[in-house]
Write an enzyme that holds these catalytic residues in place. Structure first.
Site, PDB file in Angstrom:
ATOM      1  N   ASN A 211       3.892  -5.724   5.682  1.00 15.31           N
ATOM      2  CA  ASN A 211       2.679  -6.483   6.027  1.00 15.31           C
ATOM      3  C   ASN A 211       3.008  -7.834   6.650  1.00 15.31           C
ATOM      4  OD1 ASN A 211       0.509  -4.713   5.203  1.00 15.31           O
ATOM      5  ND2 ASN A 211       1.229  -5.025   3.115  1.00 15.31           N
TER       6      ASN A 211
ATOM      7  N   GLY B  44      -1.819  -4.358   0.997  1.00 20.53           N
ATOM      8  CA  GLY B  44      -1.905  -5.580   1.794  1.00 20.53           C
ATOM      9  C   GLY B  44      -0.970  -6.681   1.362  1.00 20.53           C
TER      10      GLY B  44
ATOM     11  N   HIS C 240      -0.407   4.793   6.929  1.00 18.47           N
ATOM     12  CA  HIS C 240      -0.151   5.205   5.548  1.00 18.47           C
ATOM     13  C   HIS C 240       0.172   6.695   5.471  1.00 18.47           C
ATOM     14  CE1 HIS C 240      -2.668   1.542   5.213  1.00 18.47           C
ATOM     15  NE2 HIS C 240      -1.782   1.256   4.263  1.00 18.47           N
TER      16      HIS C 240
ATOM     17  N   ASP D  48      -5.140   6.516   9.991  1.00 20.24           N
ATOM     18  CA  ASP D  48      -4.808   5.178  10.493  1.00 20.24           C
ATOM     19  C   ASP D  48      -3.400   5.106  11.089  1.00 20.24           C
ATOM     20  OD1 ASP D  48      -3.155   5.238   8.273  1.00 20.24           O
ATOM     21  OD2 ASP D  48      -4.276   3.743   7.147  1.00 20.24           O
TER      22      ASP D  48
ATOM     23  N   SER E 198       0.805  -1.222   0.000  1.00 13.47           N
ATOM     24  CA  SER E 198       0.000   0.000   0.000  1.00 13.47           C
ATOM     25  C   SER E 198       0.839   1.272   0.000  1.00 13.47           C
ATOM     26  CB  SER E 198      -0.934   0.008   1.219  1.00 13.47           C
ATOM     27  OG  SER E 198      -0.201  -0.151   2.421  1.00 13.47           O
TER      28      SER E 198
END
Length: 207
Positions: free
Chosen positions: A98, A69, A185, A182, A32
């Protein structure tokens, strides 16, 4: 030299010039952080890379095969098909974060990174590894082993490594401002710095 031979030589010369003029292909294999998650199209560092190449008159096209992801095992499963389809001159490998979020074994993640790097090199591509770091709450032992995963892959394959892809972002004076809600990111304003972290090593690999 006869006219026929001269004509043939001219055609061969034209063909050689054409081959030299073909644009280089840069394949981005990431998650991402490279797939513009939460951003408008064109704001991510990969899109900014294409603009920088044009500004510096470097004839190269960027293929962004990043998926939000994505793990190292997922990237490894897609690698062969992407190499055959795109025939990259350079591959930027930005995977591993991830794996840490999912608590996957570091030895397996490193094995995947090494396998992907060697596969790309065998296909004729130069590889640049983008290293990541995990927060201190993972524990210092895990933090150190995770960081060494990238340098270990680089040592095993001869591929250059950017030690910390998010340098100047995650360790900024006020890092909260550099991330989306979040806190995982980066916001659009952080992506020029991310490109600047990659560019010095990437530029060395381009013709």
């Amino acid at each position: 030299m006869s006219a026929t031979l001269a004509g043939a030589a001219g055609l061969l010369g034209a063909g050689a010039s054409f081959a030299q003029a073909a644009p280089q292909t840069i394949l981005i294999m990431g998650d991402s952080l490279s797939a513009e998650y939460g951003l408008k199209r064109g704001e991510g560092w990969v899109a900014l890379l294409q603009k920088r190449l044009a500004e510096q008159k470097i004839d190269a096209r960027v293929v962004n095969a990043s998926i939000s992801g994505e793990t190292t095992s997922g990237g490894r499963s897609r690698m062969d098909a992407l190499l055959k389809l795109n025939k990259p001159d350079v591959m930027v490998l930005e995977l591993g974060a991830n794996d840490a979020l999912r608590g996957l074994a570091i030895k397996d993640s490193e094995a995947n990174l090494t396998a992907m790097t060697k596969a790309a090199q065998a296909a004729g591509a130069k590889v640049l590894l983008l290293g990541m770091q995990v927060p201190p709450n993972y524990g210092m032992d895990y933090l150190n082993r995770f960081s060494r995963m990238f340098t270990g892959t680089g040592s095993a394959t001869g591929a250059p490594v950017v030690p910390f892809f998010l340098k100047g972002v995650a360790d900024a004076p006020d890092p909260i401002k550099m991330f989306q809600a979040d806190r995982i990111h980066p916001v659009a304003a952080a992506h020029p710095q991310m490109l600047d972290n990659v560019w010095p090593q990437l530029r060395k690999l381009l013709k």
